[in-house]
Design an enzyme around this catalytic site. Structure first.
Site, PDB file in Angstrom:
ATOM      1  N   HIS A  78       0.833  -1.211   0.000  1.00 34.26           N
ATOM      2  CA  HIS A  78       0.000   0.000   0.000  1.00 34.26           C
ATOM      3  C   HIS A  78       0.863   1.254   0.000  1.00 34.26           C
ATOM      4  O   HIS A  78       0.550   2.230  -0.698  1.00 34.26           O
ATOM      5  CB  HIS A  78      -0.939   0.013   1.207  1.00 34.26           C
ATOM      6  CG  HIS A  78      -1.832  -1.182   1.264  1.00 34.26           C
ATOM      7  ND1 HIS A  78      -2.548  -1.537   2.402  1.00 34.26           N
ATOM      8  CD2 HIS A  78      -2.141  -2.117   0.328  1.00 34.26           C
ATOM      9  CE1 HIS A  78      -3.236  -2.630   2.158  1.00 34.26           C
ATOM     10  NE2 HIS A  78      -3.007  -3.005   0.919  1.00 34.26           N
ATOM     11  N   HIS A 235      -9.239  -2.664  -4.865  1.00 36.81           N
ATOM     12  CA  HIS A 235      -8.155  -2.893  -3.918  1.00 36.81           C
ATOM     13  C   HIS A 235      -7.127  -3.857  -4.502  1.00 36.81           C
ATOM     14  O   HIS A 235      -5.914  -3.668  -4.297  1.00 36.81           O
ATOM     15  CB  HIS A 235      -8.657  -3.443  -2.582  1.00 36.81           C
ATOM     16  CG  HIS A 235      -7.519  -3.668  -1.637  1.00 36.81           C
ATOM     17  ND1 HIS A 235      -6.908  -2.641  -0.955  1.00 36.81           N
ATOM     18  CD2 HIS A 235      -6.810  -4.782  -1.326  1.00 36.81           C
ATOM     19  CE1 HIS A 235      -5.896  -3.111  -0.255  1.00 36.81           C
ATOM     20  NE2 HIS A 235      -5.825  -4.420  -0.466  1.00 36.81           N
ATOM     21  N   ASP A 239      -3.124  -3.126  -4.885  1.00 36.92           N
ATOM     22  CA  ASP A 239      -2.040  -4.048  -4.526  1.00 36.92           C
ATOM     23  C   ASP A 239      -1.100  -4.261  -5.708  1.00 36.92           C
ATOM     24  O   ASP A 239       0.133  -4.260  -5.563  1.00 36.92           O
ATOM     25  CB  ASP A 239      -2.609  -5.407  -4.096  1.00 36.92           C
ATOM     26  CG  ASP A 239      -3.114  -5.416  -2.663  1.00 36.92           C
ATOM     27  OD1 ASP A 239      -2.832  -4.466  -1.916  1.00 36.92           O
ATOM     28  OD2 ASP A 239      -3.788  -6.408  -2.299  1.00 36.92           O
ATOM     29  N   HIS A 262      -0.313 -11.031  -4.997  1.00 35.45           N
ATOM     30  CA  HIS A 262       1.078 -10.623  -4.826  1.00 35.45           C
ATOM     31  C   HIS A 262       2.054 -11.587  -5.513  1.00 35.45           C
ATOM     32  O   HIS A 262       2.995 -11.162  -6.182  1.00 35.45           O
ATOM     33  CB  HIS A 262       1.415 -10.543  -3.336  1.00 35.45           C
ATOM     34  CG  HIS A 262       0.524  -9.618  -2.575  1.00 35.45           C
ATOM     35  ND1 HIS A 262       0.422  -8.277  -2.857  1.00 35.45           N
ATOM     36  CD2 HIS A 262      -0.316  -9.842  -1.521  1.00 35.45           C
ATOM     37  CE1 HIS A 262      -0.426  -7.720  -2.026  1.00 35.45           C
ATOM     38  NE2 HIS A 262      -0.893  -8.647  -1.210  1.00 35.45           N
TER      39      HIS A 262
END
Length: 308
Positions: A78, A235, A239, A262
């Protein structure tokens, strides 16, 4: 342009996974420094952790960077998205613990703090990575790709069994401050049914309705509800912006994500740099790329960062 912060700015909060209190200060750095973390509780070279894709050591529910001495800092995505959204090329992030504070679960408070600190142009044209041919990684139903485009943009699709989320998709141009305007206020999320298991595994100990959207069998448990109807997919895009920032330079191209997280984004960067014919260097000139000074800030956060 190459940018850094005009004044140091401090953030305080708890780590999402460890639950520990953390103090963090973003300081100016010279041109060419890049972004790096310094664990002040370790100090010296042993505590210096570069914000690079090849320093990623763990991608379980967050992105964790680790240096050659074994020092690490987690949940960097973030903050990295906020730095990218502000157009910051160089900064030293001092932190007194192993995890970036989660704040409200988004990048909003980081963006506001950087805006209050002000930005300084370090001069020169900023190098950028231009995608010349498609590169992709696939794992089952998960896919992440970078394809040629004139500016930085992103398409993303998620699909969750819980009807509170379901299937969501978004396609957004993300240059010229759009990361700040379109993604920065979108919070992390999780399922109530998974919380206890995660905590037994040493994760999400700092999580609460104040810093995450919590879903339970079709319901959003947060009293205030969602900030955006498609906050979940946005969101995930936030990321991805933060994880892509670990390339070390802005990307001129389109990121495509399908159920990606991720791990997939980090694998994609490794695949990109392993294919030298897939990219080339270009430059971002003044007025191009991601510049906080040209962007509309998200809505005010309840807790303001502290200038130091």
């Amino acid at each position: 342009m190459n940018l850094t912060v005009r004044h140091p700015v401090r953030f305080e909060g708890v780590g999402l996974h460890g639950g520990q209190k953390v103090r963090m200060t973003v300081r100016a750095a010279p041109r060419g420094h890049g972004v790096a973390f310094l664990r002040t509780d370790i100090g010296g070279e042993a505590g210096l952790i570069p914000a690079r894709h090849d320093a990623v050591g763990d991608t379980r529910l967050c992105t964790r960077l680790t240096n050659l001495h074994g020092a690490s800092v987690g949940t960097v995505e973030h903050l990295m998205a906020a730095l990218a959204g502000a157009g910051i090329s160089d900064a030293l992030v001092e932190i007194d613990g192993p995890e970036v504070p989660i704040m409200d679960g988004s990048a909003r408070e980081f963006v506001r703090g950087l805006g209050e600190a002000g930005l300084v142009d370090l001069g020169g044209c900023r190098p950028a990575i231009r995608i010349d041919r498609p590169v992709e990684v696939v794992q089952g139903a998960k896919r992440a790709a970078l394809v040629p485009a004139d500016t930085f943009s992103m398409s993303f699709e998620i699909d969750f069994a819980d009807p509170a989320i379901g299937r969501q998709s978004a396609v957004l141009p993300l240059s010229g401050g759009a990361v700040v305007e379109e993604l920065a206020d979108c919070r992390t999320f999780g399922m109530l049914a998974e919380v206890e298991g995660l905590r037994r595994a040493g994760l999400t100990r700092g999580g609460s309705l104040k810093n995450a959207i919590v879903i339970d069998q079709g319901r959003v448990l947060n009293p205030e509800g969602l900030r955006r109807p498609d906050e979940f997919v946005r969101h995930k895009m936030l990321d991805a912006v933060g994880d892509l920032a670990l390339a070390g330079s802005p990307i001129v191209g389109c990121y495509e994500g399908e159920r990606a997280g991720h791990e997939m984004t980090n694998l994609l960067l490794h695949a990109l740099f392993a294919a030298p014919d897939a990219w080339s260097w270009t430059e971002l000139h003044a007025g191009e790329g991601l510049d906080l000074r040209r962007a509309r800030l998200p809505r005010p956060a309840h807790a303001k960062p502290m200038a130091v």
